[in-house]
Design an enzyme around this catalytic site. Structure first.
Site, PDB file in Angstrom:
ATOM      1  N   PHE A  76      61.058  49.561  82.022  1.00  0.00           N
ATOM      2  CA  PHE A  76      62.321  50.265  81.786  1.00  0.00           C
ATOM      3  C   PHE A  76      62.695  50.102  80.322  1.00  0.00           C
ATOM      4  CE2 PHE A  76      66.722  51.252  81.355  1.00  0.00           C
ATOM      5  CZ  PHE A  76      66.849  52.393  82.128  1.00  0.00           C
ATOM      6  N   ASP A  80      60.184  44.539  73.736  1.00  0.00           N
ATOM      7  CA  ASP A  80      61.515  45.056  74.044  1.00  0.00           C
ATOM      8  C   ASP A  80      62.316  43.901  74.654  1.00  0.00           C
ATOM      9  OD1 ASP A  80      63.802  46.114  75.136  1.00  0.00           O
ATOM     10  OD2 ASP A  80      62.852  47.899  75.969  1.00  0.00           O
ATOM     11  N   LYS A 110      71.945  45.655  73.687  1.00  0.00           N
ATOM     12  CA  LYS A 110      72.869  45.019  74.629  1.00  0.00           C
ATOM     13  C   LYS A 110      73.725  43.909  74.017  1.00  0.00           C
ATOM     14  CE  LYS A 110      70.214  46.224  78.774  1.00  0.00           C
ATOM     15  NZ  LYS A 110      70.919  47.364  79.324  1.00  0.00           N
TER      16      LYS A 110
HETATM   17  C1  LIG Z   1      64.466  46.376  78.495  1.00  0.00           C
HETATM   18  C2  LIG Z   1      65.391  47.529  78.230  1.00  0.00           C
HETATM   19  N1  LIG Z   1      65.106  48.404  77.262  1.00  0.00           N
HETATM   20  C3  LIG Z   1      65.916  49.433  76.976  1.00  0.00           C
HETATM   21  C4  LIG Z   1      67.072  49.648  77.693  1.00  0.00           C
HETATM   22  C5  LIG Z   1      67.948  50.833  77.364  1.00  0.00           C
HETATM   23  O1  LIG Z   1      69.119  50.436  76.756  1.00  0.00           O
HETATM   24  P1  LIG Z   1      70.381  51.430  76.700  1.00  0.00           P
HETATM   25  O2  LIG Z   1      70.871  51.597  78.098  1.00  0.00           O
HETATM   26  O3  LIG Z   1      71.364  50.748  75.798  1.00  0.00           O
HETATM   27  O4  LIG Z   1      69.868  52.725  76.113  1.00  0.00           O
HETATM   28  C6  LIG Z   1      67.407  48.767  78.722  1.00  0.00           C
HETATM   29  C7  LIG Z   1      68.629  48.993  79.530  1.00  0.00           C
HETATM   30  O5  LIG Z   1      68.791  48.499  80.613  1.00  0.00           O
HETATM   31  C8  LIG Z   1      66.550  47.684  79.000  1.00  0.00           C
HETATM   32  O6  LIG Z   1      66.829  46.814  79.975  1.00  0.00           O
END
Ligand SMILES: Cc1ncc(COP(=O)(O)O)c(C=O)c1O
Length: 402
Positions: A141, A226, A255
């Site tokens: 994700f 990530d 976040k």
């Molecule tokens: C590992 C990871 N990458 C990217 C994202 C995407 O972030 P955003 O919702 O701020 O676009 C999330 C969101 O849950 C995430 O958990």
């Protein structure tokens, strides 16, 4: 229009149904506790998917935001502003990287990482134009943009949004052999979550991060972690990669970097990688804005003390020990690291949604993911007493279905 029922009715009628929220309307929050419009209090065990690692209304972060609001909120990157240098230098030092490229949301930071990796591939590695590929993981994700959902394996996230962006190879998470088989001369990067959050807090096998690091170094590929959900204290270390002492070529952060106040994201990398981006090639009107940087600076100062990392590690031990006692009592498995747990409930008892509703009725807000898995990731400011109380509510909820 101020009751839960009225507000939910209008929200459902007047907003797109891209979420399926629990039926609670929150009005205010402090620390680990939130209060709804009728004055009922709940313990927040989701923390904005780890955006609220430092607690709702963290005084240091709120003070930084309030001070900045009085002075300057936006310049666009057409000009410099006085919070920017401190933010980039501070985040660079925290990550041990030369350079920062700030954006707003997590998905934008992931998009940034993809663009930088491709450009690096063409300009530094010498990949032929349009041929670059990036290796990604099953059940990943990384956000919701069209490019990112192009390599999602979740049908809900992906289907109906084509045509899809090419250039991604999906391999099994946790298998370094699977990456090795997918690598070719045009591979520019491996993009992965050190712990897969949305997939259910999946922790890869011990040694995986080290082996991915070694493979990327040997093959001349960028290792892109990530850490949007796993980073900034949640797992008991600053970054989840720290658990194996591994340093990726690029960190993708978001976040908690915004302190639960504003969206702040960034990538961090050394100059040999991030130096490929030149004026006009990437950006965002709001990326690196003064308010975002001021909040980010407060977050970086908090992380530099190491207090939250230690607290997440200590409370994580307490949480996991208590959750493990539920195995065999309606819980099948418990995974996670630090103050972050994925709890698989016996699917014959209840769905994750039913368990989340049961928890809500008992004053705990948590979120299900995929089937009967519940995620627990409270703000790190939570007290041990409240944490144990939350697990008691989970035990009671599960018992009510047996
Ligand atoms: C590992 C990871 N990458 C990217 C994202 C995407 O972030 P955003 O919702 O701020 O676009 C999330 C969101 O849950 C995430 O958990």
């Amino acid at each position: 229009m101020s009751t839960t029922t009225d507000l939910i009715e209008v929200s459902e009628r007047r907003s797109a149904h891209n979420y399926h929220p629990l039926p609670v309307v929150i009005h205010e929050a402090h620390g680990a506790w939130v209060t709804d419009v009728e004055g009922k209090r709940y313990l927040d065990c989701l923390a904005g998917y780890s955006s609220l690692n430092f607690g709702h209304g963290n005084p240091k972060i709120i003070e930084a935001a309030q001070e900045q609001l009085k002075n300057l909120t936006l310049t666009s990157r057409a000009f410099y502003h006085d919070q920017f240098a401190t933010f980039c230098a501070g985040l660079g030092d925290l990550t041990g990287k030369d350079m920062i490229l700030p954006m707003n949301t997590g998905a934008e930071a992931v998009e940034t990482a993809i663009k930088v990796a491709r450009k690096w591939g063409y300009e530094v590695k010498g990949v032929q134009p349009e041929q670059a590929n990036i290796i990604v993981m099953e059940d990943n994700f990384h956000g919701r943009t069209t490019t990112i959902v192009s390599f999602s394996t979740d049908p809900d996230a992906r289907e109906g949004f084509g045509p899809y962006t090419p250039g991604f190879r999906i391999v099994k998470y946790g298998s370094v052999e699977a990456i090795r088989e997918a690598v070719d001369a045009n591979t520019v990067a491996v993009l992965f979550e050190p712990i897969q959050g949305e997939a259910g807090v999946l922790v890869p096998p011990d040694g995986y991060l080290t082996q991915v690091r070694e493979l990327c170094t040997a093959e001349g590929i960028l290792m892109i972690a990530d850490e949007i959900q796993s980073g900034l204290g949640r797992t008991g270390k600053t970054f989840a990669c720290d658990h194996e002492g591994v340093v990726p070529d690029m960190y993708v952060l978001g976040k908690a970097l915004g302190g639960g106040v504003v969206p702040v994201s960034a990538i961090a990398a050394n100059e040999d990688v991030l130096g490929v981006i030149k004026p006009g090639q990437h950006g965002s009107t709001f990326g690196g804005n003064p308010l975002a940087c001021a909040v980010g600076n407060a977050v970086i100062e908090i992380l530099n003390t190491g207090e939250y990392q230690s607290r997440a590690a200590e409370l994580g031990e307490v949480l996991h020990a208590r959750l493990r006692e539920l195995i065999g009592h309606g819980v099948i498995t418990v995974r996670g690291r630090g103050l972050w747990a994925g709890v698989d409930i016996d699917p014959s008892l209840a769905t994750g949604r039913e368990v989340s509703k049961g928890l809500m009725a008992r004053g705990v807000l948590a979120k299900d993911t995929h089937g009967s898995t519940i995620r627990l990731a409270p703000p790190i400011v939570i007290s041990e007493e409240d944490l144990l109380w939350a697990v008691d509510q989970l035990a009671d909820t599960i018992a009510s279905f047996r």
